[in-house]
Design an enzyme around this catalytic site. Structure first.
Site, PDB file in Angstrom:
ATOM      1  N   SER A 144      73.281  30.579 116.623  1.00 39.11           N
ATOM      2  CA  SER A 144      73.745  31.938 116.361  1.00 39.11           C
ATOM      3  C   SER A 144      74.325  32.588 117.607  1.00 39.11           C
ATOM      4  O   SER A 144      74.847  33.697 117.527  1.00 39.11           O
ATOM      5  CB  SER A 144      72.621  32.796 115.785  1.00 39.11           C
ATOM      6  OG  SER A 144      71.396  32.476 116.341  1.00 39.11           O
ATOM      7  N   HIS A 172      78.004  28.770 111.493  1.00 35.89           N
ATOM      8  CA  HIS A 172      76.959  29.795 111.582  1.00 35.89           C
ATOM      9  C   HIS A 172      76.672  30.342 110.193  1.00 35.89           C
ATOM     10  O   HIS A 172      77.452  31.144 109.659  1.00 35.89           O
ATOM     11  CB  HIS A 172      77.411  30.896 112.549  1.00 35.89           C
ATOM     12  CG  HIS A 172      76.378  31.934 112.817  1.00 35.89           C
ATOM     13  ND1 HIS A 172      76.697  33.177 113.316  1.00 35.89           N
ATOM     14  CD2 HIS A 172      75.037  31.931 112.666  1.00 35.89           C
ATOM     15  CE1 HIS A 172      75.578  33.884 113.455  1.00 35.89           C
ATOM     16  NE2 HIS A 172      74.564  33.137 113.060  1.00 35.89           N
ATOM     17  N   GLU A 203      80.283  31.628 109.266  1.00 40.79           N
ATOM     18  CA  GLU A 203      81.213  31.906 110.366  1.00 40.79           C
ATOM     19  C   GLU A 203      81.527  30.539 110.997  1.00 40.79           C
ATOM     20  O   GLU A 203      80.624  29.864 111.499  1.00 40.79           O
ATOM     21  CB  GLU A 203      80.488  32.829 111.366  1.00 40.79           C
ATOM     22  CG  GLU A 203      81.367  33.562 112.328  1.00 40.79           C
ATOM     23  CD  GLU A 203      80.545  34.521 113.208  1.00 40.79           C
ATOM     24  OE1 GLU A 203      79.312  34.363 113.333  1.00 40.79           O
ATOM     25  OE2 GLU A 203      81.143  35.428 113.810  1.00 40.79           O
ATOM     26  N   ASN A 221      77.378  38.550 115.687  1.00 37.41           N
ATOM     27  CA  ASN A 221      76.401  39.139 116.601  1.00 37.41           C
ATOM     28  C   ASN A 221      77.039  40.046 117.649  1.00 37.41           C
ATOM     29  O   ASN A 221      76.391  40.954 118.166  1.00 37.41           O
ATOM     30  CB  ASN A 221      75.572  38.038 117.270  1.00 37.41           C
ATOM     31  CG  ASN A 221      74.504  37.535 116.324  1.00 37.41           C
ATOM     32  OD1 ASN A 221      73.926  38.315 115.562  1.00 37.41           O
ATOM     33  ND2 ASN A 221      74.253  36.241 116.337  1.00 37.41           N
TER      34      ASN A 221
END
Ligand code: NAD
Length: 290
Positions: A124, A146, A158, A196
Site C-alpha cells: 500500500s 493495490h 490501483e 494514500n
C-alpha cells in the site's frame, strides 16, 4: 464473472492474511486457477474457513449458485510451501508491509519460477521501482496491484507502474483485475500512489483538528460523514486501518516525497506509542473493548 480466453489462467498468491485471502477468493470466483501460499499453517486454516463462510453466505443471499461456489472452491489450492506457485501466470504478493521481507521473497522467486509470470505486489505504500530492484532483469514484469480491504467488496484496484514496468505487463494486469470483477485504475510510482497520497493527509489533518481542540473525535467524524457524504469518518477509518499503519504510511510519504508536510501528527504518534492501534488492539481513537 467468468474468465474468457484470457492470457492469464493461473494465479499464485503469497500470504493468506486479510488481503491474500480476499484476493484468492475473487481470483477463484473470477474463474482463475488459484494457489494461495502462506508459511503459517494457522493462517491458511483461517483463510480456508473464511472462504467457506463467505462463499456459503453468497449462496444464502442469492448472489451465487451452489454450483458456482463449488466450482470456485475447486479452483483454489492452499499451499504451505512455495512449490505450487512456481508455475503460474501471475504471482500477487500480499505479505507484511516490509520492503526487506518483500524483496527477499521476490529475489528467491525470480530464480525459481518457471516461465515469465507477472510479479505483482499488493503493497500500500512501498515504491514499486524499489521493490522491482529485487528481480533484476524481470523488472519489466513487476507491477503494483493495490487492492482494498475488504477485497471482495471494494471495487478498486490501483495498478501502479514502476519505472521499468512494460506496457504489456500493465495491459495484462488490468485485464485480469477486470476479469476478477474489479475496476482497475492506473497510477505511477510515487510514494503513497494516488489513494494514500490523498487519504492519509486527510486522516492526519483529522488528528490535528482533534489535537487542537477544534472538535471532539465523534464530532469530527460526524461532520465528514454528514457534510462530505463519507461512509465513515476519518478517525474511525484510521482505527480500522490501524494507527501504526497510518504513521508508517505518512513516514513513507515524508521520505519519498521529501516533504515534511507529510509527517504524522504528534497525537497520532502518541496513541501508537501508548499501544492504542485501533480496532486490532481494542482501542485507538475509539474504544472497541466491548
Ligand atoms: P496480514 O498480516 O493479514 O497477512 C500477511 C500474511 O503473510 C500472514 O498470513 C503471514 O503468515 C504471511 N507471510 C508473512 N511472511 C511470509 C512469507 N515469507 N511467505 C509467505 N507468507 C508470509 O497482512 P495484510 O493486512 O493482508 O497485508 C498484506 C499486504 O497488503 C501489506 O503489504 C499491506 O500493506 C497491503 N495492504 C493491506 C491493506 C489492509 O487494509 N489490510 C489494504 C491494502 C494493502
Amino acid at each position: 464473472m467468468s474468465n474468457p480466453d484470457h492470457a492469464i489462467k493461473k494465479v499464485g498468491i503469497i500470504g493468506s492474511g486479510q488481503m491474500g485471502a480476499g484476493i484468492a477468493q475473487i481470483s477463484a470466483v473470477g474463474g482463475f486457477e488459484t494457489v494461495v501460499f502462506d508459511l503459517s499453517k494457522d493462517a491458511l486454516d483461517r483463510c480456508t474457513a473464511l472462504h467457506n463462510k463467505l462463499l456459503s453466505r453468497a449462496v444464502e443471499k442469492g448472489r451465487m449458485s451452489q454450483e458456482d461456489v463449488d466450482a470456485a472452491k475447486g479452483r483454489i489450492t492452499y499451499a504451505n510451501n512455495m512449490e505450487p506457485i512456481l508455475d503460474v501466470d501471475i504471482i500477487i504478493e500480499a505479505v507484511v508491509e516490509n520492503a526487506d521481507v518483500k524483496k527477499q521473497i521476490f529475489s528467491q522467486l525470480v530464480k525459481e519460477v518457471k516461465g515469465n509470470p507477472i510479479l505483482a505486489t499488493n503493497t500500500s505504500s512501498i515504491s514499486i521501482t524499489d521493490l522491482a530492484t529485487s528481480v533484476g532483469d524481470a523488472a519489466d514484469r513487476f507491477i503494483g496491484m493495490h487492492l482494498f480491504n475488504p477485497v471482495p467488496i471494494m471495487k478498486l484496484v490501483e495498478v501502479i507502474n514502476g519505472l521499468a514496468t512494460s506496457k504489456q505487463t500493465t495491459t495484462r494486469t488490468i485485464a485480469m483485475a477486470q476479469a476478477m470483477g474489479k475496476v482497475a485504475v492506473p497510477a505511477n510510482d510515487r510514494a503513497g500512489f494516488v489513494s494514500n497520497r490523498i487519504l492519509m493527509p486527510m486522516i492526519n489533518e483529522a488528528f490535528y483538528t482533534w489535537m487542537e481542540g477544534v472538535a471532539e473525535p465523534e464530532h469530527i467524524d460526524d461532520i465528514m460523514k454528514l457534510g462530505m457524504a463519507h461512509p465513515m469518518g476519518p478517525l474511525r477509518l484510521a482505527d480500522f486501518i490501524g494507527l501504526d499503519t497510518c504513521v508508517h504510511i505518512m513516514q513513507v510519504m515524508a521520505d519519498g516525497l521529501n516533504n515534511p508536510r507529510y509527517l504524522a501528527c504528534p497525537l497520532l504518534k502518541q496513541l501508537v506509542t501508548a499501544g492504542r492501534l485501533g480496532n486490532k488492539s481494542g482501542r485507538g481513537v475509539f474504544d472497541y473493548s466491548k
